[in-house]
Enzyme design. Sequence first.
Site, PDB file in Angstrom:
ATOM      1  N   CYS A  70      54.872  41.862  19.868  1.00  0.00           N
ATOM      2  CA  CYS A  70      56.251  42.362  19.812  1.00  0.00           C
ATOM      3  C   CYS A  70      57.192  41.278  19.306  1.00  0.00           C
ATOM      4  CB  CYS A  70      56.689  42.826  21.180  1.00  0.00           C
ATOM      5  SG  CYS A  70      56.719  41.494  22.362  1.00  0.00           S
ATOM      6  N   LYS A 105      49.939  50.823  35.578  1.00  0.00           N
ATOM      7  CA  LYS A 105      49.258  51.755  34.664  1.00  0.00           C
ATOM      8  C   LYS A 105      49.088  50.996  33.347  1.00  0.00           C
ATOM      9  CE  LYS A 105      49.254  54.298  31.571  1.00  0.00           C
ATOM     10  NZ  LYS A 105      48.429  53.985  30.363  1.00  0.00           N
ATOM     11  N   GLU A 133      58.472  49.951  12.468  1.00  0.00           N
ATOM     12  CA  GLU A 133      57.653  48.886  13.050  1.00  0.00           C
ATOM     13  C   GLU A 133      56.208  49.163  12.629  1.00  0.00           C
ATOM     14  OE1 GLU A 133      56.964  48.924  17.331  1.00  0.00           O
ATOM     15  OE2 GLU A 133      56.988  46.737  17.368  1.00  0.00           O
ATOM     16  N   PHE A 159      49.055  47.867  24.916  1.00  0.00           N
ATOM     17  CA  PHE A 159      47.724  47.316  24.639  1.00  0.00           C
ATOM     18  C   PHE A 159      47.774  45.862  24.183  1.00  0.00           C
ATOM     19  CE2 PHE A 159      48.852  48.247  20.232  1.00  0.00           C
ATOM     20  CZ  PHE A 159      48.258  47.192  19.558  1.00  0.00           C
TER      21      PHE A 159
HETATM   22  P1  NAD Z   1      52.820  52.618  23.544  1.00  0.00           P
HETATM   23  O1  NAD Z   1      54.266  52.909  23.701  1.00  0.00           O
HETATM   24  O2  NAD Z   1      51.985  53.549  22.729  1.00  0.00           O
HETATM   25  O3  NAD Z   1      52.108  52.577  24.995  1.00  0.00           O
HETATM   26  C1  NAD Z   1      52.659  51.843  26.057  1.00  0.00           C
HETATM   27  C2  NAD Z   1      52.271  52.528  27.365  1.00  0.00           C
HETATM   28  O4  NAD Z   1      52.822  53.848  27.383  1.00  0.00           O
HETATM   29  C3  NAD Z   1      50.754  52.669  27.548  1.00  0.00           C
HETATM   30  O5  NAD Z   1      50.435  52.386  28.893  1.00  0.00           O
HETATM   31  C4  NAD Z   1      50.496  54.123  27.191  1.00  0.00           C
HETATM   32  O6  NAD Z   1      49.405  54.685  27.896  1.00  0.00           O
HETATM   33  C5  NAD Z   1      51.786  54.822  27.582  1.00  0.00           C
HETATM   34  N1  NAD Z   1      52.069  55.978  26.729  1.00  0.00           N
HETATM   35  C6  NAD Z   1      51.718  56.144  25.421  1.00  0.00           C
HETATM   36  N2  NAD Z   1      52.139  57.335  24.976  1.00  0.00           N
HETATM   37  C7  NAD Z   1      52.765  57.945  26.013  1.00  0.00           C
HETATM   38  C8  NAD Z   1      53.416  59.211  26.160  1.00  0.00           C
HETATM   39  N3  NAD Z   1      53.505  60.080  25.158  1.00  0.00           N
HETATM   40  N4  NAD Z   1      53.952  59.507  27.349  1.00  0.00           N
HETATM   41  C9  NAD Z   1      53.881  58.639  28.376  1.00  0.00           C
HETATM   42  N5  NAD Z   1      53.274  57.432  28.297  1.00  0.00           N
HETATM   43  C10 NAD Z   1      52.720  57.084  27.129  1.00  0.00           C
HETATM   44  O7  NAD Z   1      52.703  51.124  23.019  1.00  0.00           O
HETATM   45  P2  NAD Z   1      51.392  50.344  22.533  1.00  0.00           P
HETATM   46  O8  NAD Z   1      50.960  50.898  21.224  1.00  0.00           O
HETATM   47  O9  NAD Z   1      50.422  50.253  23.634  1.00  0.00           O
HETATM   48  O10 NAD Z   1      52.009  48.879  22.322  1.00  0.00           O
HETATM   49  C11 NAD Z   1      52.671  48.467  21.157  1.00  0.00           C
HETATM   50  C12 NAD Z   1      54.163  48.630  21.261  1.00  0.00           C
HETATM   51  O11 NAD Z   1      54.651  47.903  22.377  1.00  0.00           O
HETATM   52  C13 NAD Z   1      54.895  48.084  20.053  1.00  0.00           C
HETATM   53  O12 NAD Z   1      55.933  48.970  19.722  1.00  0.00           O
HETATM   54  C14 NAD Z   1      55.459  46.751  20.546  1.00  0.00           C
HETATM   55  O13 NAD Z   1      56.604  46.308  19.864  1.00  0.00           O
HETATM   56  C15 NAD Z   1      55.768  47.100  21.959  1.00  0.00           C
HETATM   57  N6  NAD Z   1      55.858  45.893  22.792  1.00  0.00           N
HETATM   58  C16 NAD Z   1      57.100  45.470  23.145  1.00  0.00           C
HETATM   59  C17 NAD Z   1      57.252  44.323  23.901  1.00  0.00           C
HETATM   60  C18 NAD Z   1      58.607  43.827  24.296  1.00  0.00           C
HETATM   61  O14 NAD Z   1      58.669  42.914  25.091  1.00  0.00           O
HETATM   62  N7  NAD Z   1      59.687  44.372  23.803  1.00  0.00           N
HETATM   63  C19 NAD Z   1      56.112  43.605  24.292  1.00  0.00           C
HETATM   64  C20 NAD Z   1      54.849  44.070  23.926  1.00  0.00           C
HETATM   65  C21 NAD Z   1      54.745  45.233  23.160  1.00  0.00           C
END
Ligand code: NAD
Length: 507
Positions: A291, A183, A392, A159
């Site tokens: 992130c 997605k 985090e 997000f």
């Molecule tokens: P998230 O892991 O909850 O969601 C990411 C994606 O995975 C979304 O599209 C979501 O729909 C999907 N998802 C969520 N739960 C799932 C499940 N149980 N099974 C399958 N798919 C699932 O992450 P978020 O809250 O959207 O974003 C924040 C996180 O992303 C933080 O941990 C941040 O550090 C990380 N992030 C990392 C980077 C990087 O480059 N390393 C960059 C941006 C964000």
Amino acid sequence: MATTTKEAAAVAEVTHWIGGRPWDGPVERWGDVYDPATGARTTRVAFASPAVVDAAVGKASEAAVAWRTTSLAARSRVLFAFRELVAKNRERLAAAITREHGKVLSDALGEVTRGLEVVEFACGLPQLLKGEFSENVSTDVDSYSIRQPLGVVAGITPFNFPAMVPMWMYPLAIACGNAFILKPSEKDPSVTNLCAELLAEAGLPEGVFSIVHGDKVAVDAILQHPGIAAVSFVGSTPIARYIYENATRVGKRVQALAGAKNHMVVLPDADMDLAADAAVSAGYGSAGERCMAISVVVAVGASADGLLPKVRERIRRLKVAAGNEPGAEMGPLVTREHHARVVGYVEKGLGEGATLLEDGRALRVAGHEDGYFLGPCLFDRVTPEMTIYRDEIFGPVLSVVRATTYDEALALVNANPWANGVAIFTNDGGAARRFQNEVQVGMVGVNVPIPVPMAYYSFGGWKSSLFGDTHVHGREGVHFYTRGKVVTSRWPDPQHRGVNLGFPQMK
Ligand code: NAD
């Protein structure tokens, strides 16, 4: 999902984008999206079933056949046109981000600009796809390397950068000759559909780019679909690990960028004004939902005494307001649940004995009483055993850990399981040079708090911040979306050379 009785004046509907147009098939489930600044429901978003994912893969597979043989010039022309359209629509894209994510407009504009840089990098892809050629590796034999697209590839995104993170992926994947299925996060899905419209306007053939909205159901369908060759993921560490394990098990190529806990080491000789500006910008920008946000300041020796008053003074001047309000510097958190989670961490920090120097919990934004606002929080005397250090938080909560020496600070950073970004603030070039050599983190800043690489370098962390071997964009991105092939060809002078059953030798 948050529950609220409030609704925006008009609730928008966002559905999948398949075959170059909005999906007009059945939608079995919908999700709700809220404006974080007001708590009102603004959008309902379609959630894809496996059948919808299958339809997207079908269209993508058909489109990929013609797209991979489309000339490099024609492919890059589409990207140039897309670049112009994104630049022209920057404000519109940024407004859509702010409405659903909550980040302030200037930050949303910055996000679009950083995404645009990857599009610009992708425009020059013909140069990066050039192979190598060796003439006469043997008599009448030449050898050359080429890189070919994988076919249909998918991206699953978080997000916090709803426009930029997908742009880390699809411009390059498409430029390399693949068809791409995205997605996006279900929390702020609208901006990706605007980008899909712009790609169509730029002349991208139908089916080369699709969007399936949704949750775990859509993600699992992507992971299991035999027609998808590779998955790029960006999100939290537990889901990144899940994606990596499940997609590689069925033979897909995977790059899964994960969570972070970024440290900023401040040596006593640092410019404390510069360091304080950096800590506040990188700690509280986008309400800490980056992130690459700094979540831990490691104050070495006496630096805490000089630094902390300056940080506190800057925190008190921050303007927390709805993202679209002029002059707003920090907006709300993305959802009501996330707000409650972050507040829970502040309470945990207090319970475990950290000193809360600045407490943003009481902040109220006039006219936005139902918004998910949390003012900046600053903890001092945090120790590595505390939950607020180990987890985090992904919110406007900055922790200060005090270290006696440089070596102690380095050991702390290197012991952390996450290794996305890190920064050192010092006026000693030798110390900085030693740090960049010794620190075990993927992206390092020297007097730069958020060292996000430019599009022509690759972005990614180490350890639990990355599953897979390949970082995104730059050369590594090109490698991820292509497969190498080496051709050895013989075009002999017209004379017969006879049979040879021995192992091929180069003469
Ligand atoms: P998230 O892991 O909850 O969601 C990411 C994606 O995975 C979304 O599209 C979501 O729909 C999907 N998802 C969520 N739960 C799932 C499940 N149980 N099974 C399958 N798919 C699932 O992450 P978020 O809250 O959207 O974003 C924040 C996180 O992303 C933080 O941990 C941040 O550090 C990380 N992030 C990392 C980077 C990087 O480059 N390393 C960059 C941006 C964000």
